[in-house]
Design an enzyme around this catalytic site. Structure first.
Site, PDB file in Angstrom:
ATOM      1  N   LYS A  14       0.828  -1.214   0.000  1.00 36.90           N
ATOM      2  CA  LYS A  14       0.000   0.000   0.000  1.00 36.90           C
ATOM      3  C   LYS A  14       0.863   1.265   0.000  1.00 36.90           C
ATOM      4  O   LYS A  14       0.599   2.202  -0.740  1.00 36.90           O
ATOM      5  CB  LYS A  14      -0.937   0.031   1.227  1.00 36.90           C
ATOM      6  CG  LYS A  14      -1.903  -1.143   1.297  1.00 36.90           C
ATOM      7  CD  LYS A  14      -2.917  -0.996   2.418  1.00 36.90           C
ATOM      8  CE  LYS A  14      -2.320  -1.020   3.807  1.00 36.90           C
ATOM      9  NZ  LYS A  14      -1.751  -2.326   4.215  1.00 36.90           N
ATOM     10  N   ARG A  89      -9.957   0.693   8.807  1.00 31.90           N
ATOM     11  CA  ARG A  89      -9.611  -0.676   9.208  1.00 31.90           C
ATOM     12  C   ARG A  89     -10.759  -1.354   9.940  1.00 31.90           C
ATOM     13  O   ARG A  89     -10.640  -2.540  10.281  1.00 31.90           O
ATOM     14  CB  ARG A  89      -8.395  -0.641  10.124  1.00 31.90           C
ATOM     15  CG  ARG A  89      -7.041  -0.871   9.401  1.00 31.90           C
ATOM     16  CD  ARG A  89      -5.940  -0.691  10.424  1.00 31.90           C
ATOM     17  NE  ARG A  89      -4.731  -1.394  10.188  1.00 31.90           N
ATOM     18  CZ  ARG A  89      -3.617  -0.853   9.680  1.00 31.90           C
ATOM     19  NH1 ARG A  89      -3.620   0.390   9.224  1.00 31.90           N
ATOM     20  NH2 ARG A  89      -2.518  -1.558   9.588  1.00 31.90           N
ATOM     21  N   ARG A 128      11.438  -5.769   5.246  1.00 31.86           N
ATOM     22  CA  ARG A 128      11.305  -4.338   5.525  1.00 31.86           C
ATOM     23  C   ARG A 128      11.813  -4.010   6.928  1.00 31.86           C
ATOM     24  O   ARG A 128      12.410  -2.957   7.157  1.00 31.86           O
ATOM     25  CB  ARG A 128       9.825  -3.931   5.392  1.00 31.86           C
ATOM     26  CG  ARG A 128       9.589  -2.429   5.527  1.00 31.86           C
ATOM     27  CD  ARG A 128       8.172  -2.050   5.177  1.00 31.86           C
ATOM     28  NE  ARG A 128       7.234  -2.332   6.243  1.00 31.86           N
ATOM     29  CZ  ARG A 128       5.912  -2.156   6.147  1.00 31.86           C
ATOM     30  NH1 ARG A 128       5.378  -1.725   5.029  1.00 31.86           N
ATOM     31  NH2 ARG A 128       5.113  -2.433   7.163  1.00 31.86           N
ATOM     32  N   ARG A 134      11.003  -0.240  12.334  1.00 35.92           N
ATOM     33  CA  ARG A 134       9.713  -0.480  12.988  1.00 35.92           C
ATOM     34  C   ARG A 134       9.752  -1.784  13.776  1.00 35.92           C
ATOM     35  O   ARG A 134       9.966  -2.852  13.206  1.00 35.92           O
ATOM     36  CB  ARG A 134       8.596  -0.561  11.928  1.00 35.92           C
ATOM     37  CG  ARG A 134       8.201   0.785  11.365  1.00 35.92           C
ATOM     38  CD  ARG A 134       7.142   0.659  10.293  1.00 35.92           C
ATOM     39  NE  ARG A 134       5.933  -0.042  10.725  1.00 35.92           N
ATOM     40  CZ  ARG A 134       4.842  -0.140   9.989  1.00 35.92           C
ATOM     41  NH1 ARG A 134       4.799   0.413   8.788  1.00 35.92           N
ATOM     42  NH2 ARG A 134       3.793  -0.791  10.432  1.00 35.92           N
ATOM     43  N   ARG A 146      -0.633  -9.008  13.493  1.00 37.47           N
ATOM     44  CA  ARG A 146      -1.134  -7.962  12.591  1.00 37.47           C
ATOM     45  C   ARG A 146      -1.963  -8.587  11.463  1.00 37.47           C
ATOM     46  O   ARG A 146      -3.003  -8.042  11.070  1.00 37.47           O
ATOM     47  CB  ARG A 146       0.039  -7.159  12.009  1.00 37.47           C
ATOM     48  CG  ARG A 146       0.684  -6.249  13.057  1.00 37.47           C
ATOM     49  CD  ARG A 146       2.023  -5.728  12.590  1.00 37.47           C
ATOM     50  NE  ARG A 146       1.926  -4.826  11.462  1.00 37.47           N
ATOM     51  CZ  ARG A 146       2.966  -4.513  10.685  1.00 37.47           C
ATOM     52  NH1 ARG A 146       4.161  -5.037  10.909  1.00 37.47           N
ATOM     53  NH2 ARG A 146       2.801  -3.667   9.697  1.00 37.47           N
TER      54      ARG A 146
HETATM   55  P1  AMP Z   1       0.439   0.538   9.273  1.00 36.68           P
HETATM   56  O1  AMP Z   1       1.550   1.520   9.126  1.00 36.68           O
HETATM   57  O2  AMP Z   1      -0.754   0.850   8.425  1.00 36.68           O
HETATM   58  O3  AMP Z   1       0.908  -0.890   9.100  1.00 36.68           O
HETATM   59  O4  AMP Z   1      -0.072   0.657  10.780  1.00 36.68           O
HETATM   60  C1  AMP Z   1       0.776   0.362  11.872  1.00 36.68           C
HETATM   61  C2  AMP Z   1      -0.073   0.207  13.144  1.00 36.68           C
HETATM   62  O5  AMP Z   1      -0.721   1.457  13.421  1.00 36.68           O
HETATM   63  C3  AMP Z   1      -1.176  -0.820  13.087  1.00 36.68           C
HETATM   64  O6  AMP Z   1      -0.717  -2.128  13.390  1.00 36.68           O
HETATM   65  C4  AMP Z   1      -2.144  -0.280  14.141  1.00 36.68           C
HETATM   66  O7  AMP Z   1      -1.654  -0.556  15.448  1.00 36.68           O
HETATM   67  C5  AMP Z   1      -2.037   1.229  13.937  1.00 36.68           C
HETATM   68  N1  AMP Z   1      -3.012   1.734  12.947  1.00 36.68           N
HETATM   69  C6  AMP Z   1      -2.733   2.293  11.734  1.00 36.68           C
HETATM   70  N2  AMP Z   1      -3.851   2.646  11.086  1.00 36.68           N
HETATM   71  C7  AMP Z   1      -4.884   2.279  11.905  1.00 36.68           C
HETATM   72  C8  AMP Z   1      -6.295   2.352  11.778  1.00 36.68           C
HETATM   73  N3  AMP Z   1      -6.886   2.869  10.680  1.00 36.68           N
HETATM   74  N4  AMP Z   1      -7.044   1.883  12.822  1.00 36.68           N
HETATM   75  C9  AMP Z   1      -6.479   1.387  13.935  1.00 36.68           C
HETATM   76  N5  AMP Z   1      -5.151   1.266  14.109  1.00 36.68           N
HETATM   77  C10 AMP Z   1      -4.343   1.711  13.104  1.00 36.68           C
END
Ligand code: AMP
Length: 194
Positions: A14, A89, A128, A134, A146
């Site tokens: 993404k 989400r 990554r 991260r 996740r």
């Molecule tokens: P990402 O960078 O999209 O992989 O998000 C990393 C982490 O941020 C996720 O595992 C969640 O803990 C949190 N997070 C990101 N976007 C959301 C969302 N829309 N709703 C809830 N938690 C989120």
């Protein structure tokens, strides 16, 4: 406005594809993961609260996420459109997004979902993790959580957008350019109906 939800499990590509799409279509990229990581870096109360959940691979509460997106949309009144990456989400987030956009006289144009098998996701995320810094990309248990959270709480959103005739699935394994071309074809087709 051209408003795109770029959807898919963690590691589906993404972020990579968003960068290319926003350059081509002049859109604003709203990644809730990036916004949360910026809050953590700035040491805000919101960041401190979110970090504990993110480090385990669990979702941050809907109210926090919706508040963040609301202010980002309001702060960009002249935008041609947005790419939502990692958001929504949950169904609560999807409904809130529909309402926020409706209040601005617009809506979601298209939900593009990148489809990638689980084995490939795990190997991409571990790769990554070697450079992303991260914590949630470096531990197989957190990665598995996740993906589980995605399967249990997020993947149902395909049905949400399917009901609105806005969902298009795109195979997410192969050359980045080929996947990008397939995304662009779906966007160009949907944009004609705007
Ligand atoms: P990402 O960078 O999209 O992989 O998000 C990393 C982490 O941020 C996720 O595992 C969640 O803990 C949190 N997070 C990101 N976007 C959301 C969302 N829309 N709703 C809830 N938690 C989120």
């Amino acid at each position: 406005m051209l408003n795109i939800v770029l959807f898919g499990p963690p590691g589906a590509g993404k972020g990579t594809q968003s960068e290319k799409l926003l350059a081509k279509y002049g859109l604003i990229h709203l990644s809730t993961g990036d916004l949360l990581r910026a809050e953590i870096k700035a040491g805000t109360q919101l960041g401190i609260q979110a970090k504990e959940l993110m480090d385990k691979g669990n979702l941050v509460p809907d109210s926090i996420i919706i508040g963040m997106i609301d202010s980002k949309i309001s702060n960009n009144p002249k935008a041609n459109g947005f790419i939502f990456d990692g958001f929504p989400r949950t169904e609560v987030q999807a409904a809130a997004l529909d309402e926020l956009l409706q209040n601005k006289g617009t809506g979601i144009t298209l939900m593009l979902s990148l489809q990638v098998e689980e084995k490939e996701l795990i190997s991409r995320l571990l790769e990554r993790g070697k450079t992303s810094g991260r914590a949630d990309d470096q531990n197989e248990e957190i990665i598995a959580n996740r993906i589980k959270v995605y399967n249990d709480q997020t993947s149902v959103l395909v049905n949400y957008y399917e009901k609105q005739n806005k969902h298009v699935g795109i195979y997410g394994i192969g050359a980045i350019e080929t996947i990008f071309d397939n995304l662009c074809s779906a966007i160009d087709k949907a944009a004609k109906t705007l």
